[in-house]
Write a protein that holds these residues in place. Sequence first.
Motif, PDB file in Angstrom:
ATOM      1  N   PRO A   1       2.214   1.324 -15.007  1.00 28.23           N
ATOM      2  CA  PRO A   1       1.536   0.105 -14.559  1.00 28.23           C
ATOM      3  C   PRO A   1       1.588  -1.021 -15.581  1.00 28.23           C
ATOM      4  O   PRO A   1       1.769  -2.207 -15.216  1.00 28.23           O
ATOM      5  CB  PRO A   1       0.088   0.573 -14.331  1.00 28.23           C
ATOM      6  N   PHE A   2       1.479  -0.670 -16.864  1.00 22.86           N
ATOM      7  CA  PHE A   2       1.464  -1.706 -17.903  1.00 22.86           C
ATOM      8  C   PHE A   2       2.871  -2.216 -18.202  1.00 22.86           C
ATOM      9  O   PHE A   2       3.039  -3.378 -18.579  1.00 22.86           O
ATOM     10  CB  PHE A   2       0.799  -1.149 -19.160  1.00 22.86           C
ATOM     11  N   ILE A   3       3.881  -1.365 -18.038  1.00 21.57           N
ATOM     12  CA  ILE A   3       5.257  -1.836 -18.212  1.00 21.57           C
ATOM     13  C   ILE A   3       5.567  -2.925 -17.182  1.00 21.57           C
ATOM     14  O   ILE A   3       6.099  -3.993 -17.503  1.00 21.57           O
ATOM     15  CB  ILE A   3       6.249  -0.664 -18.087  1.00 21.57           C
ATOM     16  N   PHE A   4       5.233  -2.659 -15.922  1.00 19.92           N
ATOM     17  CA  PHE A   4       5.482  -3.660 -14.884  1.00 19.92           C
ATOM     18  C   PHE A   4       4.601  -4.884 -15.079  1.00 19.92           C
ATOM     19  O   PHE A   4       5.022  -6.013 -14.796  1.00 19.92           O
ATOM     20  CB  PHE A   4       5.243  -3.050 -13.501  1.00 19.92           C
ATOM     21  N   LEU A   5       3.386  -4.681 -15.559  1.00 13.13           N
ATOM     22  CA  LEU A   5       2.490  -5.808 -15.794  1.00 13.13           C
ATOM     23  C   LEU A   5       3.024  -6.696 -16.911  1.00 13.13           C
ATOM     24  O   LEU A   5       3.023  -7.927 -16.806  1.00 13.13           O
ATOM     25  CB  LEU A   5       1.093  -5.292 -16.136  1.00 13.13           C
ATOM     26  N   PHE A   6       3.513  -6.076 -18.005  1.00 13.94           N
ATOM     27  CA  PHE A   6       4.061  -6.849 -19.117  1.00 13.94           C
ATOM     28  C   PHE A   6       5.286  -7.631 -18.678  1.00 13.94           C
ATOM     29  O   PHE A   6       5.499  -8.766 -19.107  1.00 13.94           O
ATOM     30  CB  PHE A   6       4.428  -5.918 -20.277  1.00 13.94           C
ATOM     31  N   SER A   7       6.115  -7.028 -17.858  1.00 12.14           N
ATOM     32  CA  SER A   7       7.348  -7.695 -17.441  1.00 12.14           C
ATOM     33  C   SER A   7       7.109  -8.725 -16.351  1.00 12.14           C
ATOM     34  O   SER A   7       8.035  -9.425 -15.942  1.00 12.14           O
ATOM     35  CB  SER A   7       8.357  -6.650 -16.931  1.00 12.14           C
ATOM     36  N   ASN A   8       5.858  -8.826 -15.882  1.00 10.96           N
ATOM     37  CA  ASN A   8       5.571  -9.741 -14.772  1.00 10.96           C
ATOM     38  C   ASN A   8       4.732 -10.934 -15.194  1.00 10.96           C
ATOM     39  O   ASN A   8       4.089 -11.563 -14.372  1.00 10.96           O
ATOM     40  CB  ASN A   8       4.856  -8.975 -13.650  1.00 10.96           C
ATOM     41  N   GLY A   9       4.694 -11.224 -16.502  1.00 11.94           N
ATOM     42  CA  GLY A   9       4.024 -12.456 -16.911  1.00 11.94           C
ATOM     43  C   GLY A   9       2.998 -12.308 -17.993  1.00 11.94           C
ATOM     44  O   GLY A   9       2.467 -13.305 -18.458  1.00 11.94           O
ATOM     45  N   LEU A  10       2.669 -11.087 -18.408  1.00 14.66           N
ATOM     46  CA  LEU A  10       1.661 -10.934 -19.447  1.00 14.66           C
ATOM     47  C   LEU A  10       2.172 -11.414 -20.800  1.00 14.66           C
ATOM     48  O   LEU A  10       1.392 -11.654 -21.703  1.00 14.66           O
ATOM     49  CB  LEU A  10       1.221  -9.467 -19.532  1.00 14.66           C
ATOM     50  N   ASP A  11       3.495 -11.567 -20.934  1.00 14.99           N
ATOM     51  CA  ASP A  11       4.047 -12.097 -22.187  1.00 14.99           C
ATOM     52  C   ASP A  11       3.573 -13.528 -22.431  1.00 14.99           C
ATOM     53  O   ASP A  11       3.561 -13.996 -23.561  1.00 14.99           O
ATOM     54  CB  ASP A  11       5.577 -12.067 -22.146  1.00 14.99           C
ATOM     55  N   GLN A  12       3.182 -14.222 -21.359  1.00 10.15           N
ATOM     56  CA  GLN A  12       2.681 -15.582 -21.496  1.00 10.15           C
ATOM     57  C   GLN A  12       1.164 -15.616 -21.670  1.00 10.15           C
ATOM     58  O   GLN A  12       0.560 -16.679 -21.605  1.00 10.15           O
ATOM     59  CB  GLN A  12       3.063 -16.412 -20.272  1.00 10.15           C
ATOM     60  N   GLY A  13       0.565 -14.446 -21.881  1.00  4.88           N
ATOM     61  CA  GLY A  13      -0.873 -14.370 -22.070  1.00  4.88           C
ATOM     62  C   GLY A  13      -1.585 -14.112 -20.749  1.00  4.88           C
ATOM     63  O   GLY A  13      -0.976 -13.975 -19.690  1.00  4.88           O
ATOM     64  N   LEU A  14      -2.918 -14.047 -20.831  1.00  5.09           N
ATOM     65  CA  LEU A  14      -3.704 -13.764 -19.631  1.00  5.09           C
ATOM     66  C   LEU A  14      -3.553 -14.865 -18.586  1.00  5.09           C
ATOM     67  O   LEU A  14      -3.700 -14.602 -17.386  1.00  5.09           O
ATOM     68  CB  LEU A  14      -5.183 -13.596 -20.009  1.00  5.09           C
ATOM     69  N   ASP A  15      -3.252 -16.088 -19.033  1.00  9.44           N
ATOM     70  CA  ASP A  15      -3.061 -17.166 -18.065  1.00  9.44           C
ATOM     71  C   ASP A  15      -1.843 -16.916 -17.184  1.00  9.44           C
ATOM     72  O   ASP A  15      -1.771 -17.421 -16.060  1.00  9.44           O
ATOM     73  CB  ASP A  15      -2.891 -18.510 -18.790  1.00  9.44           C
ATOM     74  N   GLY A  16      -0.899 -16.142 -17.696  1.00  7.85           N
ATOM     75  CA  GLY A  16       0.312 -15.873 -16.931  1.00  7.85           C
ATOM     76  C   GLY A  16       0.083 -14.997 -15.720  1.00  7.85           C
ATOM     77  O   GLY A  16       0.903 -14.975 -14.802  1.00  7.85           O
ATOM     78  N   ILE A  17      -1.030 -14.257 -15.690  1.00 13.45           N
ATOM     79  CA  ILE A  17      -1.303 -13.388 -14.546  1.00 13.45           C
ATOM     80  C   ILE A  17      -2.520 -13.846 -13.756  1.00 13.45           C
ATOM     81  O   ILE A  17      -2.898 -13.209 -12.768  1.00 13.45           O
ATOM     82  CB  ILE A  17      -1.517 -11.935 -15.013  1.00 13.45           C
ATOM     83  N   ALA A  18      -3.159 -14.940 -14.200  1.00 17.75           N
ATOM     84  CA  ALA A  18      -4.347 -15.434 -13.517  1.00 17.75           C
ATOM     85  C   ALA A  18      -3.997 -15.821 -12.088  1.00 17.75           C
ATOM     86  O   ALA A  18      -3.021 -16.522 -11.832  1.00 17.75           O
ATOM     87  CB  ALA A  18      -4.928 -16.632 -14.259  1.00 17.75           C
ATOM     88  N   GLY A  19      -4.801 -15.344 -11.147  1.00 16.99           N
ATOM     89  CA  GLY A  19      -4.593 -15.681  -9.744  1.00 16.99           C
ATOM     90  C   GLY A  19      -3.498 -14.889  -9.066  1.00 16.99           C
ATOM     91  O   GLY A  19      -3.262 -15.066  -7.871  1.00 16.99           O
ATOM     92  N   SER A  20      -2.803 -14.018  -9.785  1.00 17.67           N
ATOM     93  CA  SER A  20      -1.745 -13.218  -9.187  1.00 17.67           C
ATOM     94  C   SER A  20      -2.317 -11.913  -8.652  1.00 17.67           C
ATOM     95  O   SER A  20      -3.476 -11.573  -8.883  1.00 17.67           O
ATOM     96  CB  SER A  20      -0.651 -12.931 -10.213  1.00 17.67           C
ATOM     97  N   ARG A  21      -1.478 -11.175  -7.938  1.00 18.75           N
ATOM     98  CA  ARG A  21      -1.877  -9.869  -7.422  1.00 18.75           C
ATOM     99  C   ARG A  21      -1.223  -8.751  -8.237  1.00 18.75           C
ATOM    100  O   ARG A  21      -0.981  -7.656  -7.725  1.00 18.75           O
ATOM    101  CB  ARG A  21      -1.494  -9.742  -5.958  1.00 18.75           C
TER     102      ARG A  21
END
Length: 555
Positions: A360-380
């Motif tokens: 779960p965290f590998i996919f999460l990191f590759s889906n925008g967490l590299d840009q910080g928490l703002d990168g995943i804000a509002g996403s699913r």
Amino acid sequence: MEEMRSLQVLDRFRGLFEKMGADYPVMRRILQVKLTMDARRVPTLVNKSRKKQQDEAQDGNQFLRSLWLYVIFGGLSSMFVLMGDNLLFQVSILFGIMMFMVMTAMISDFSSVLLDIRDRSILATKPISRRTITMAKTVHIFIYLFFLTGAIAVIPLAVGLFRQGIGFFVLMLLQLILMDLLIVVLTALLYLGVLRFFDGEKLKDMINYVQIGMTITIAVGYQVLVRLFDFTAVDIVFKPAWWQYLLPPVWVGAAFQTLLHPGGGLTYAGLAALSIIVPLAAFLVYLKLMPSLERNLQKLAEPSAKSSQSSGKALRRLSDWLCSTPQESAFFRFAWSMMGTEREFKLKVYPSLGFSIVFPFIFLFSNGLDQGLDGIAGSRSYLFIYFSGIMLPTVIMMLRYSGRYKAAWIYRTAPIPGEAPIYKGALLACIFRLMLPLFVVEAAIFAVLFGASILPDLIVAGLAMQCYAILCFLLLRKGLPFSEPFEAAGQQNQSFVIMGLMLLLGGFGLLHWLATTLPFGVVAYGVLMIVGTWLGWTRAFRTRGADKEETPDGI
């Protein structure tokens, strides 16, 4: 034999050992016996059936036969030597991989070498000096370290010689020796720390849990070292920080950078000095602590402490609360205990849980967490938590196997009406002991990352995991829990079924995603999962209750 060649090389240093106070002929005989016995042990990286192991045991040393796997890993890691002239980056990555491979192999495959207590009961009662026994044990460890490190490093050494020159080759040899010293010390001190405060059973459990760490590190560990550096265009920029002084691979990389490409400053020089000072100092500490380690090793021969009555009462209360019949409750407690105490089951199954932890965290990191928490804000992106169940089909399939499978005759003699309580109790224990703790921890982390607003989605995902586990049970081949040998697992080809079940897990996640796009969709999906889970627990096991399945041959 290869063992004889090792001893023939050792013969050339006979005078040195005798000057150190060892009785060389006796030491050589001890080593010959130890190496002969070790030749029959199959390493963790080699997974063969028992029949093949027995047939090939007559043909040679299984450890030496497995070294080609380490050569392949070393060959793949040698690509970092070819990447350019930033030796700090290249060597840090290279030695990070090699140190991980050697240390995990030391713990998983050579714990019997480091923790050998047979000397106490056999050799210590004979007229053999303690110095001779200690010297034999030390040489025994370093013989295997030589072969293991040599297999991993042979290709990087050759590539470094032709790509970077003789200086790189000689420095790498020196750093490999220091690396092995540090690994032996760290491994021994780890064992000493565990034995100092716990019993031998805890140490054996720790060796099993290293397999989980090995799986997790293979999946995500490389990202840690890569993120030490910023890739700017074609340049790799190193950003010094205090915590890098705690990373041995960076010490080694700094040594190469300082000696072969001088001019890095005091930071590089300080890191390089640590690569020499720490291993030598640690080895001196190890020599001082060796008597304490030998004393504590005696705990391995002592019986493990019994589980407390309070934990037994808590387990009984949990089983009575979850299970609908006394028979189901009894098999819940039985499966719970087997999953927690049978070492071979844990060795086979627990490492696969590492993928459920990190995916779960590998996919999460590759889906925008590299840009910080703002990168995943509002996403699913929180729906990636469904990947925490990716290994459920494998775990449920492995419930059939045990190293003590011959005791499955109890199923024939137990006064139970059918198999339904057996299967239901075992599946409940699997979910609540293996899947639920993992899911709860990951859900808590996701709740912190995404906020409390996703709690309803996490609860619904947990219900979906239960429904998915029941479907896995229905679609996989049935077998009484812990009633078949592990060797049978390789003969049952269910790869396509497991792959299909993994795709089915993705279908659950997709349905949840579609539900989030509809008004009250998550509520409707949650109600659907509640109904599905209830129907599963009440009806999925009925077909297994009429007649007892024939137990495997040989029971």
